[in-house]
Scaffold this motif. Structure first.
Motif, PDB file in Angstrom:
ATOM      1  N   ALA A 104       4.606  31.160  29.335  1.00 19.26           N
ATOM      2  CA  ALA A 104       5.027  29.868  29.892  1.00 19.26           C
ATOM      3  C   ALA A 104       4.881  28.774  28.849  1.00 19.26           C
ATOM      4  N   ARG A 105       3.791  28.814  28.094  1.00 17.49           N
ATOM      5  CA  ARG A 105       3.590  27.810  27.046  1.00 17.49           C
ATOM      6  C   ARG A 105       4.696  27.893  25.998  1.00 17.49           C
ATOM      7  N   GLU A 106       5.067  29.107  25.611  1.00 12.62           N
ATOM      8  CA  GLU A 106       6.134  29.291  24.625  1.00 12.62           C
ATOM      9  C   GLU A 106       7.467  28.768  25.156  1.00 12.62           C
ATOM     10  N   ARG A 107       7.756  29.004  26.457  1.00 13.73           N
ATOM     11  CA  ARG A 107       9.004  28.502  27.043  1.00 13.73           C
ATOM     12  C   ARG A 107       9.018  26.971  27.064  1.00 13.73           C
ATOM     13  N   VAL A 108       7.888  26.371  27.420  1.00 13.69           N
ATOM     14  CA  VAL A 108       7.811  24.909  27.457  1.00 13.69           C
ATOM     15  C   VAL A 108       8.000  24.346  26.043  1.00 13.69           C
ATOM     16  N   GLU A 124      11.467  21.582  22.058  1.00 15.24           N
ATOM     17  CA  GLU A 124      12.202  21.598  20.785  1.00 15.24           C
ATOM     18  C   GLU A 124      13.702  21.390  21.021  1.00 15.24           C
ATOM     19  N   ARG A 125      14.238  22.018  22.074  1.00 13.76           N
ATOM     20  CA  ARG A 125      15.669  21.823  22.378  1.00 13.76           C
ATOM     21  C   ARG A 125      15.946  20.371  22.775  1.00 13.76           C
ATOM     22  N   LEU A 126      15.072  19.767  23.546  1.00 16.53           N
ATOM     23  CA  LEU A 126      15.253  18.373  23.934  1.00 16.53           C
ATOM     24  C   LEU A 126      15.190  17.468  22.712  1.00 16.53           C
ATOM     25  N   LYS A 127      14.272  17.756  21.799  1.00  9.90           N
ATOM     26  CA  LYS A 127      14.185  16.958  20.572  1.00  9.90           C
ATOM     27  C   LYS A 127      15.451  17.100  19.753  1.00  9.90           C
TER      28      LYS A 127
END
Length: 74
Positions: free
Chosen positions: A56-60, A65-68
Motif C-alpha cells: 500500500a505504501r508503494e502504491r501511494v 509521483e504520478r501527481l507530481k
C-alpha cells in the motif's frame, strides 16, 4: 512407628497427589501446544499485514509521483 493403615493412607494421599500433578502437567502441555500454534498463526498474520502495508505504501508513493509528474507537465 506408623501403623500399616497410616502408611497405606499416606500412600493413597501420595498417589492421589501424583495423579493430580500428572493431570496438571497434561493440561499445561496441551495449553503450551495451543499457545505455540496461536503464536505461529499471529507471526504469520503479522508478516502478511506488514507485506500488505508495504504494498500500500508503494502504491501511494507511485500515485504521489504520478501527481507530481502531472503537476509539472501542466
Amino acid at each position: 512407628m506408623e501403623s500399616l493403615q497410616e502408611t497405606s493412607s499416606a500412600l493413597d494421599r501420595l498417589q492421589q497427589r501424583l495423579r493430580e500433578m500428572l493431570e496438571r502437567i497434561r493440561r499445561l502441555e496441551e495449553e503450551n501446544r495451543s499457545l505455540h500454534t496461536r503464536q505461529e498463526s499471529l507471526v504469520s498474520e503479522r508478516a502478511q499485514l506488514v507485506q500488505r502495508n508495504e504494498e500500500a505504501r508503494e502504491r501511494v508513493e507511485a500515485m504521489i509521483e504520478r501527481l507530481k509528474a502531472l503537476e509539472n507537465a501542466g
